[in-house]
Design a protein around this motif. Structure first.
Motif, PDB file in Angstrom:
ATOM      1  N   ARG A  47       0.805  -1.215  -0.147  1.00  0.00           N
ATOM      2  CA  ARG A  47       0.064   0.153   0.054  1.00  0.00           C
ATOM      3  C   ARG A  47       0.899   1.110   0.028  1.00  0.00           C
ATOM      4  O   ARG A  47       0.519   2.192  -0.485  1.00  0.00           O
ATOM      5  N   ILE A  48       1.912   1.029   0.634  1.00  0.00           N
ATOM      6  CA  ILE A  48       2.925   2.385   0.499  1.00  0.00           C
ATOM      7  C   ILE A  48       4.511   1.888   0.345  1.00  0.00           C
ATOM      8  O   ILE A  48       4.781   0.978   0.528  1.00  0.00           O
ATOM      9  N   VAL A  49       5.067   2.925  -0.484  1.00  0.00           N
ATOM     10  CA  VAL A  49       6.407   3.092  -0.904  1.00  0.00           C
ATOM     11  C   VAL A  49       6.936   4.018  -0.192  1.00  0.00           C
ATOM     12  O   VAL A  49       6.623   5.298  -0.479  1.00  0.00           O
ATOM     13  N   ILE A  50       8.146   3.499   0.703  1.00  0.00           N
ATOM     14  CA  ILE A  50       8.826   4.752   1.338  1.00  0.00           C
ATOM     15  C   ILE A  50      10.154   4.669   0.776  1.00  0.00           C
ATOM     16  O   ILE A  50      10.990   3.808   0.510  1.00  0.00           O
ATOM     17  N   ALA A  51      10.663   5.993   0.447  1.00  0.00           N
ATOM     18  CA  ALA A  51      11.996   5.906  -0.451  1.00  0.00           C
ATOM     19  C   ALA A  51      12.777   7.175   0.307  1.00  0.00           C
ATOM     20  O   ALA A  51      12.192   8.457   0.441  1.00  0.00           O
ATOM     21  N   HIS A  52      13.988   6.872   0.639  1.00  0.00           N
ATOM     22  CA  HIS A  52      14.857   7.797   1.499  1.00  0.00           C
ATOM     23  C   HIS A  52      15.850   8.142   0.535  1.00  0.00           C
ATOM     24  O   HIS A  52      16.631   7.392  -0.244  1.00  0.00           O
ATOM     25  N   SER A  53      16.461   9.392   0.455  1.00  0.00           N
ATOM     26  CA  SER A  53      17.621   9.938  -0.140  1.00  0.00           C
ATOM     27  C   SER A  53      17.637   9.631  -1.758  1.00  0.00           C
ATOM     28  O   SER A  53      16.756   9.860  -2.338  1.00  0.00           O
ATOM     29  N   LEU A  54      18.730   8.977  -2.157  1.00  0.00           N
ATOM     30  CA  LEU A  54      18.877   8.577  -3.551  1.00  0.00           C
ATOM     31  C   LEU A  54      17.898   7.587  -4.053  1.00  0.00           C
ATOM     32  O   LEU A  54      17.397   7.458  -5.141  1.00  0.00           O
ATOM     33  N   GLY A  55      17.271   7.030  -3.117  1.00  0.00           N
ATOM     34  CA  GLY A  55      16.359   6.028  -3.397  1.00  0.00           C
ATOM     35  C   GLY A  55      14.920   6.580  -3.760  1.00  0.00           C
ATOM     36  O   GLY A  55      14.182   6.020  -4.304  1.00  0.00           O
ATOM     37  N   SER A  56      14.776   7.918  -3.246  1.00  0.00           N
ATOM     38  CA  SER A  56      13.488   8.512  -3.913  1.00  0.00           C
ATOM     39  C   SER A  56      13.655   8.745  -5.362  1.00  0.00           C
ATOM     40  O   SER A  56      12.628   8.755  -6.055  1.00  0.00           O
ATOM     41  N   VAL A  57      14.906   9.074  -5.886  1.00  0.00           N
ATOM     42  CA  VAL A  57      15.097   9.202  -7.295  1.00  0.00           C
ATOM     43  C   VAL A  57      14.686   7.890  -8.007  1.00  0.00           C
ATOM     44  O   VAL A  57      14.089   7.948  -8.870  1.00  0.00           O
ATOM     45  N   VAL A  58      15.193   6.854  -7.683  1.00  0.00           N
ATOM     46  CA  VAL A  58      14.994   5.659  -8.055  1.00  0.00           C
ATOM     47  C   VAL A  58      13.652   4.942  -8.130  1.00  0.00           C
ATOM     48  O   VAL A  58      13.124   4.551  -8.896  1.00  0.00           O
ATOM     49  N   ALA A  59      12.976   5.195  -6.724  1.00  0.00           N
ATOM     50  CA  ALA A  59      11.650   4.992  -6.811  1.00  0.00           C
ATOM     51  C   ALA A  59      10.803   5.710  -7.702  1.00  0.00           C
ATOM     52  O   ALA A  59       9.953   5.360  -8.324  1.00  0.00           O
ATOM     53  N   TYR A  60      11.008   7.212  -7.968  1.00  0.00           N
ATOM     54  CA  TYR A  60      10.164   7.813  -8.469  1.00  0.00           C
ATOM     55  C   TYR A  60      10.111   7.622 -10.223  1.00  0.00           C
ATOM     56  O   TYR A  60       9.378   7.435 -10.724  1.00  0.00           O
ATOM     57  N   GLU A  61      11.586   7.226 -10.604  1.00  0.00           N
ATOM     58  CA  GLU A  61      11.749   6.791 -11.885  1.00  0.00           C
ATOM     59  C   GLU A  61      10.971   5.230 -12.051  1.00  0.00           C
ATOM     60  O   GLU A  61      10.608   4.863 -13.411  1.00  0.00           O
ATOM     61  N   ALA A  62      11.127   4.513 -11.203  1.00  0.00           N
ATOM     62  CA  ALA A  62      10.523   3.179 -11.255  1.00  0.00           C
ATOM     63  C   ALA A  62       9.056   3.250 -11.465  1.00  0.00           C
ATOM     64  O   ALA A  62       8.597   2.416 -12.070  1.00  0.00           O
ATOM     65  N   LEU A  63       8.334   4.089 -10.483  1.00  0.00           N
ATOM     66  CA  LEU A  63       7.144   4.255 -10.705  1.00  0.00           C
ATOM     67  C   LEU A  63       6.527   4.744 -11.952  1.00  0.00           C
ATOM     68  O   LEU A  63       5.370   4.549 -12.534  1.00  0.00           O
ATOM     69  N   HIS A  64       7.310   5.699 -12.585  1.00  0.00           N
ATOM     70  CA  HIS A  64       6.953   6.052 -14.047  1.00  0.00           C
ATOM     71  C   HIS A  64       7.365   5.196 -15.122  1.00  0.00           C
ATOM     72  O   HIS A  64       6.561   4.992 -16.032  1.00  0.00           O
ATOM     73  N   ALA A  65       8.247   4.439 -14.802  1.00  0.00           N
ATOM     74  CA  ALA A  65       8.797   3.261 -15.715  1.00  0.00           C
ATOM     75  C   ALA A  65       7.647   2.026 -16.005  1.00  0.00           C
ATOM     76  O   ALA A  65       7.562   1.367 -17.043  1.00  0.00           O
ATOM     77  N   HIS A  66       7.169   1.914 -14.738  1.00  0.00           N
ATOM     78  CA  HIS A  66       6.105   0.807 -14.514  1.00  0.00           C
ATOM     79  C   HIS A  66       4.968   1.527 -14.040  1.00  0.00           C
ATOM     80  O   HIS A  66       4.396   1.207 -12.874  1.00  0.00           O
ATOM     81  N   PRO A  67       4.136   2.292 -14.981  1.00  0.00           N
ATOM     82  CA  PRO A  67       2.709   2.814 -14.469  1.00  0.00           C
ATOM     83  C   PRO A  67       1.745   1.911 -13.761  1.00  0.00           C
ATOM     84  O   PRO A  67       0.720   2.285 -13.276  1.00  0.00           O
ATOM     85  N   GLU A  68       1.925   0.648 -14.210  1.00  0.00           N
ATOM     86  CA  GLU A  68       0.947  -0.344 -13.574  1.00  0.00           C
ATOM     87  C   GLU A  68       1.217  -0.350 -12.002  1.00  0.00           C
ATOM     88  O   GLU A  68       0.033  -1.078 -11.651  1.00  0.00           O
ATOM     89  N   LEU A  69       2.209  -0.183 -11.516  1.00  0.00           N
ATOM     90  CA  LEU A  69       2.633  -0.201 -10.021  1.00  0.00           C
ATOM     91  C   LEU A  69       1.805   1.150  -9.483  1.00  0.00           C
ATOM     92  O   LEU A  69       2.247   2.249  -9.867  1.00  0.00           O
ATOM     93  N   ARG A  70       0.799   0.809  -8.500  1.00  0.00           N
ATOM     94  CA  ARG A  70      -0.053   1.999  -8.203  1.00  0.00           C
ATOM     95  C   ARG A  70      -0.167   1.868  -6.701  1.00  0.00           C
ATOM     96  O   ARG A  70      -1.174   1.403  -6.045  1.00  0.00           O
ATOM     97  N   PRO A  71       1.009   2.082  -5.923  1.00  0.00           N
ATOM     98  CA  PRO A  71       0.970   1.986  -4.607  1.00  0.00           C
ATOM     99  C   PRO A  71      -0.161   3.269  -3.901  1.00  0.00           C
ATOM    100  O   PRO A  71      -0.301   4.260  -4.756  1.00  0.00           O
ATOM    101  N   GLU A  72      -0.720   3.222  -2.753  1.00  0.00           N
ATOM    102  CA  GLU A  72      -1.642   4.136  -2.336  1.00  0.00           C
ATOM    103  C   GLU A  72      -0.951   5.586  -1.958  1.00  0.00           C
ATOM    104  O   GLU A  72      -1.399   6.569  -2.192  1.00  0.00           O
TER     105      GLU A  72
END
Length: 296
Positions: free
Chosen positions: A171-196
């Motif tokens: 339900r939740i993705v928590i991203a810290h530091s550089l991980g926020s950059v990686v996760a932001y791009e991952a969610l855009h690259a895979h728009p079918e992934l839709r955490p709340e």
């Protein structure tokens, strides 16, 4: 007598810099270390939430091993310099954003690491020695990830994050530091992934000339009106930044990205724990953000 079971809150956590286990770690040992990291992050979250450990089911998206083959990560380099031109360029952009005065930069195009670390340590009231080591590590890893849009290391890192989200269905993705950059791009690259909820902690996503302009998808517009893309699928985005965290620069992502629901700026980190994930995870602001997603 009727009993009801409470389902744990599923979370995927995405780490920041300084979490590499080393290129020699693989297989069962890698999974063991990943599990230990997941437990450590879950413990900090449940301490902040003041709930039992079984209320949270946290999976740890580990991508650092995807970056170790990059030239910046492999090179030991000088303790007082960044040998990689891109890492030095990013360091200089960071210094400008912090407002480093001309006399500190000595009029050069690049800022000396030792002098910059001393200035930042005084401004943010931090210990200079650990800060200098951290700055090197930070910009080596950021440069390794953002070097090229479709570099194998970058694609592999964000695909690993997307895989963990797919498998864990959080339900939740928590991203810290550089991980926020990686996760932001991952969610855009895979728009079918839709955490709340997408919760970013100590994020450098808006750092101009170092991170912001290098993002995929690229920000749209020109000049001050340039904006980063909102997350696909209606995912709620909350950002938390400590004004004393020199990595979360600039701290208010809502000025640069569309679709941010809340943009908290709150003091979190102690003197010797600046930018540490555990301080963000157990903070009252993080707990208040996550608590509504816990089943009663």
């Amino acid at each position: 007598m009727t009993s009801t079971a409470t389902s744990p809150l599923r979370i995927v956590a995405v780490h920041g810099v300084g979490n590499g286990f080393g290129p020699e770690v693989s297989g069962a040992r890698l999974e063991e270390l990943r599990t230990l990291k997941a437990r450590a992050w879950a413990r900090q979250l449940t301490l902040g939430l003041d709930v039992a450990p079984d209320r949270v089911a946290l999976d740890f998206a580990y991508y650092a091993d995807r970056l170790v083959n990059g030239p910046v990560i492999q090179g030991a380099g000088s303790p007082d310099a960044l040998d990689d031109p891109l890492a030095q360029e990013m360091l200089t952009a960071w210094a400008r954003q912090l407002g480093v005065p001309q006399e500190v930069s000595q009029g050069h195009a690049t800022v000396p690491l030792r002098v910059l670390a001393s200035w930042v340590a005084r401004r943010f009231n931090l210990a200079e020695g650990p800060l200098r080591v951290f700055i090197q590590l930070l910009f080596r890893e950021v440069a390794a990830y953002l070097r090229a849009e479709n570099a194998p290391e970058r694609v592999a890192a964000r695909d690993e994050v997307a895989l963990r989200i797919t498998q864990h269905a959080p339900r939740i993705v928590i991203a810290h530091s550089l991980g926020s950059v990686v996760a932001y791009e991952a969610l855009h690259a895979h728009p079918e992934l839709r955490p709340e909820l997408f919760l970013t902690l100590g994020s450098p996503l808006a750092l101009p000339r170092a991170v912001f302009e290098r993002l995929t998808p690229a920000p749209q517009g020109a000049g001050p009106a340039r904006r980063g893309a909102r997350l696909p699928g209606g995912t709620r985005w909350v950002n938390i930044a400590d004004p004393g965290d020199p990595v979360a620069i600039p701290p208010q992502l809502g000025r640069f990205f569309d679709g941010i629901a809340l943009d908290h700026t709150t003091v979190i980190n102690p003197l010797f724990g600046f930018h540490h994930a555990e301080n963000y995870l157990r903070s009252a602001t993080t707990a208040a953000t996550i608590a509504p997603y816990l089943e009663p």
